[in-house]
Design a protein around this motif. Structure first.
Motif, mmCIF file in Angstrom:
data_model
loop_
_atom_site.group_PDB
_atom_site.id
_atom_site.type_symbol
_atom_site.label_atom_id
_atom_site.label_comp_id
_atom_site.label_asym_id
_atom_site.label_seq_id
_atom_site.Cartn_x
_atom_site.Cartn_y
_atom_site.Cartn_z
ATOM 1 N N GLY A 73 0.799 -1.217 0.000
ATOM 2 C CA GLY A 73 0.000 0.000 0.000
ATOM 3 C C GLY A 73 0.833 1.268 0.000
ATOM 4 O O GLY A 73 2.050 1.244 0.215
ATOM 5 N N ALA A 74 0.158 2.402 -0.238
ATOM 6 C CA ALA A 74 0.838 3.689 -0.340
ATOM 7 C C ALA A 74 1.477 4.107 0.984
ATOM 8 O O ALA A 74 2.548 4.719 0.996
ATOM 9 N N ASN A 75 0.824 3.798 2.105
ATOM 10 C CA ASN A 75 1.396 4.171 3.405
ATOM 11 C C ASN A 75 2.698 3.422 3.674
ATOM 12 O O ASN A 75 3.668 3.977 4.209
ATOM 13 N N ALA A 76 2.726 2.153 3.319
ATOM 14 C CA ALA A 76 3.959 1.377 3.487
ATOM 15 C C ALA A 76 5.057 1.917 2.573
ATOM 16 O O ALA A 76 6.230 1.987 2.962
ATOM 17 N N LEU A 77 4.673 2.332 1.362
ATOM 18 C CA LEU A 77 5.638 2.926 0.445
ATOM 19 C C LEU A 77 6.210 4.205 1.024
ATOM 20 O O LEU A 77 7.415 4.466 0.950
ATOM 21 N N ALA A 78 5.359 5.004 1.631
ATOM 22 C CA ALA A 78 5.820 6.245 2.256
ATOM 23 C C ALA A 78 6.779 5.959 3.413
ATOM 24 O O ALA A 78 7.746 6.686 3.634
ATOM 25 N N SER A 79 6.525 4.880 4.156
ATOM 26 C CA SER A 79 7.407 4.533 5.289
ATOM 27 C C SER A 79 8.789 4.126 4.798
ATOM 28 O O SER A 79 9.806 4.478 5.403
ATOM 29 N N VAL A 80 8.848 3.389 3.680
ATOM 30 C CA VAL A 80 10.136 3.009 3.097
ATOM 31 C C VAL A 80 10.858 4.254 2.586
ATOM 32 O O VAL A 80 12.066 4.427 2.787
ATOM 33 N N GLY A 81 10.124 5.151 1.920
ATOM 34 C CA GLY A 81 10.722 6.376 1.390
ATOM 35 C C GLY A 81 11.260 7.279 2.474
ATOM 36 O O GLY A 81 12.300 7.933 2.294
ATOM 37 N N THR A 82 10.589 7.315 3.610
ATOM 38 C CA THR A 82 11.046 8.154 4.713
ATOM 39 C C THR A 82 12.434 7.748 5.187
ATOM 40 O O THR A 82 13.228 8.584 5.628
ATOM 41 N N CYS A 83 12.762 6.466 5.058
ATOM 42 C CA CYS A 83 14.060 5.960 5.518
ATOM 43 C C CYS A 83 15.176 6.175 4.509
ATOM 44 O O CYS A 83 16.352 5.957 4.830
ATOM 45 N N GLY A 84 14.825 6.572 3.291
ATOM 46 C CA GLY A 84 15.815 6.639 2.234
ATOM 47 C C GLY A 84 17.012 7.510 2.562
ATOM 48 O O GLY A 84 18.172 7.098 2.429
ATOM 49 N N SER A 85 16.759 8.732 3.007
ATOM 50 C CA SER A 85 17.847 9.663 3.286
ATOM 51 C C SER A 85 18.670 9.228 4.487
ATOM 52 O O SER A 85 19.891 9.380 4.514
ATOM 53 N N VAL A 86 17.996 8.669 5.504
ATOM 54 C CA VAL A 86 18.714 8.219 6.699
ATOM 55 C C VAL A 86 19.594 7.018 6.364
ATOM 56 O O VAL A 86 20.751 6.932 6.794
ATOM 57 N N ILE A 103 22.176 14.465 5.273
ATOM 58 C CA ILE A 103 21.496 15.291 6.278
ATOM 59 C C ILE A 103 20.597 16.320 5.604
ATOM 60 O O ILE A 103 19.470 16.565 6.031
ATOM 61 N N SER A 104 21.105 16.920 4.524
ATOM 62 C CA SER A 104 20.283 17.901 3.808
ATOM 63 C C SER A 104 19.044 17.236 3.220
ATOM 64 O O SER A 104 17.957 17.832 3.189
ATOM 65 N N CYS A 105 19.189 15.990 2.749
ATOM 66 C CA CYS A 105 18.040 15.258 2.222
ATOM 67 C C CYS A 105 17.060 14.893 3.338
ATOM 68 O O CYS A 105 15.843 14.868 3.118
ATOM 69 N N ILE A 106 17.601 14.607 4.530
ATOM 70 C CA ILE A 106 16.743 14.317 5.669
ATOM 71 C C ILE A 106 15.914 15.544 6.044
ATOM 72 O O ILE A 106 14.720 15.450 6.333
ATOM 73 N N VAL A 107 16.570 16.705 6.046
ATOM 74 C CA VAL A 107 15.841 17.952 6.324
ATOM 75 C C VAL A 107 14.746 18.165 5.295
ATOM 76 O O VAL A 107 13.608 18.519 5.631
ATOM 77 N N LEU A 108 15.075 17.939 4.023
ATOM 78 C CA LEU A 108 14.076 18.085 2.965
ATOM 79 C C LEU A 108 12.954 17.072 3.142
ATOM 80 O O LEU A 108 11.777 17.388 2.927
ATOM 81 N N GLN A 109 13.298 15.845 3.562
ATOM 82 C CA GLN A 109 12.271 14.844 3.820
ATOM 83 C C GLN A 109 11.336 15.292 4.928
ATOM 84 O O GLN A 109 10.121 15.064 4.864
ATOM 85 N N VAL A 155 1.800 13.537 -0.969
ATOM 86 C CA VAL A 155 3.033 14.177 -1.430
ATOM 87 C C VAL A 155 4.241 13.331 -1.046
ATOM 88 O O VAL A 155 5.206 13.212 -1.809
ATOM 89 N N MET A 156 4.190 12.706 0.137
ATOM 90 C CA MET A 156 5.288 11.830 0.561
ATOM 91 C C MET A 156 5.470 10.664 -0.403
ATOM 92 O O MET A 156 6.595 10.323 -0.780
ATOM 93 N N ALA A 157 4.358 10.066 -0.812
ATOM 94 C CA ALA A 157 4.440 8.939 -1.742
ATOM 95 C C ALA A 157 4.977 9.393 -3.101
ATOM 96 O O ALA A 157 5.806 8.715 -3.708
ATOM 97 N N ALA A 158 4.513 10.554 -3.580
ATOM 98 C CA ALA A 158 4.999 11.085 -4.861
ATOM 99 C C ALA A 158 6.487 11.391 -4.788
ATOM 100 O O ALA A 158 7.243 11.101 -5.727
ATOM 101 N N TYR A 159 6.912 11.967 -3.683
ATOM 102 C CA TYR A 159 8.331 12.288 -3.504
ATOM 103 C C TYR A 159 9.171 11.011 -3.451
ATOM 104 O O TYR A 159 10.260 10.945 -4.037
ATOM 105 N N THR A 160 8.654 9.988 -2.777
ATOM 106 C CA THR A 160 9.368 8.713 -2.704
ATOM 107 C C THR A 160 9.589 8.134 -4.097
ATOM 108 O O THR A 160 10.688 7.692 -4.439
#
Length: 460
Positions: free
Chosen positions: A50-63, A258-264, A274-279
């Protein structure tokens, strides 16, 4: 010298264009397979969880990038030392550097791995991760951290092989690990129903496969890895120099992360759509960056060998050829995203509002691809020549640009240009990315033109 058994190649003679292209193509294929780790995660999670799970994976990308950068930067620094000693025909120092590289890589990766495992929940809080996806995001990040040691070992062997002119062999192990990753993703998600944990665990296992396989190959097939007891003895100067060259690159990558984390964090304030689109756009842009990244890695090894051999004229020729390659690729990609942007987004997610935002976002950032490439080319060449101190300046530039541009543009509702009014809002996220590339590329090119890198001779 060209050792057919181990693919070792001396790039201090022959056509610069041919060397760079022949070196870059296997790197490109390897980088594309490496991106399958993230791409398959996104495709499987987006379509089957699902989209929420996709957003959770994307949130970890920069970290995740931050944690991986701290160890992989050291591997690149080690590769620079090896390439310059190889170009200078100092085989003894090549072997000593290889022997000591394992102490540096294992120690650094263990520290980073433990930090990530213990502080994952706190990091999600700092990112303002929405409650609805926080549990999955924490699970994905914590599980991924178990693979950092394997990433460091694989990157270390790969960097050394590339420094010796062999870009083909690391490709084979990436293909192997990518196949393992795809199969395990499907098994863990569809058969075991492990969801986000399943894709993260599959990635860790595949990383372990690539690390172990590359180590076995290196010690059995590459003459420079046949180390004596003396060459495996800790060598203070080599270890210090490995950190001296590798830490600035690690800091650069860490600052960028770190800059990508701030942007995230800014992205997260606009909600799950928007989180899913950004991911998705991040995943696609990671693919677009692979030709530039491959070209940059080729330039690092090419420049390192020629700089070690004191062939400055060949280093400059390499830069000229690389700039032309960047221009051609950028012009090819521009119409592709303008015409097929929505169809590309559709491969990752089926929600129409996410597709609409993502397609327009790709059109914005594709205008800046030439500048993205002109970050990789001069920066990689400078690294190969030992001017890694500039890497920190480069990283600071990206931090300042991403933070300042994101805060500025996402806070503006509309802007008027030549009598036309444009909505900004969350579109400022992708405008920030493009302008960050432009500014950073300008500073990288100026550093190259000023010529201070000529005084950074390391191997002697």
């Amino acid at each position: 010298m060209n050792n057919s058994k181990s693919n070792i190649t001396d790039m201090t003679f022959g056509s610069p264009s041919n060397h760079i292209l022949k070196f870059a193509v296997p790197l490109l294929i390897g980088n594309l397979f490496q991106q399958l780790y993230n791409m398959v995660d996104s495709l499987i999670v987006g379509n089957f969880v699902g989209a929420n799970a996709l957003a959770s994976v994307g949130t970890c990308g920069s970290v995740s990038f931050l944690f991986f950068a701290l160890s992989s930067g050291l591997a690149l620094g080690i590769g620079i030392i090896v390439s310059q000693y190889f170009g200078a025909k100092n085989e003894e120092k090549v072997r000593i550097t290889i022997g000591n590289s394992f102490y540096v890589l294992i120690a650094a990766s263990l520290v980073v791995s433990l930090f990530g495992i213990f502080f994952s929940p706190f990091i999600m809080t700092l990112l303002q991760c929405p409650d609805i996806i926080r549990k999955d995001a924490t699970t994905y990040l914590r599980t991924s951290c178990y693979g950092i040691v394997f990433i460091a070992l694989y990157n270390g062997v790969a960097a050394i092989l590339r420094a010796l002119g062999d870009s083909k062999t690391p490709l084979y192990f990436l293909i192997l690990s990518s196949i393992v990753n795809v199969v395990l993703d499907l098994v863990f998600v569809l058969c075991f129903d492990w969801a986000v944990f399943g894709v993260a665990f599959a990635t860790v296992v595949s990383q372990a496969v690539s690390a172990i396989a590359s180590l076995i190959y290196a010690f059995k097939k590459v003459p420079y890895f046949n180390l004596s007891k003396a060459e495996l003895t800790p060598h203070k100067t080599i270890i210090i120099n490995s950190f001296k060259l590798g830490v600035p690159i690690s800091l650069q990558n860490s600052l960028i992360a770190i800059s990508c984390i701030v942007l995230q964090g800014v992205v997260n304030t606009f909600g799950e759509t928007v989180m899913a689109a950004y991911t998705v756009t991040m995943r696609i842009e990671q693919l677009v960056q692979q030709p530039f990244s491959s070209l940059g890695m080729a330039l690092t090894s090419y420049a390192g060998q020629n700089f070690g051999a004191q062939r400055i004229d060949r280093v400059k020729k390499g830069m000229h050829r690389a700039t032309f390659m960047v221009l051609i690729f950028s012009l090819i990609m521009l119409p592709i995203f303008y015409i097929f942007g929505d169809k590309i987004i559709y491969c990752f997610v089926k929600e129409q509002d996410v597709i609409s935002i993502g397609a327009k976002a790709l059109r914005i950032t594709s205008l800046f691809y030439f500048f993205l490439g002109m970050i990789y080319a001069p920066r990689s060449l400078l690294n190969g020549c030992g001017d890694t101190a500039f890497s920190m300046i480069n990283g600071i530039t990206e931090v300042v640009c991403r933070i300042s541009f994101s805060l500025l543009f996402t806070s503006i509702a509309t802007i008027s240009i030549f009598g036309h009014t444009y909505n900004i809002g969350y579109w400022g996220i992708w405008l920030t990315t493009g302008l960050t590339w432009f500014t950073t590329a300008l500073i990288c090119f100026l550093r190259y033109k000023l010529g201070s890198w000529r005084k950074k001779m390391f191997a002697n």
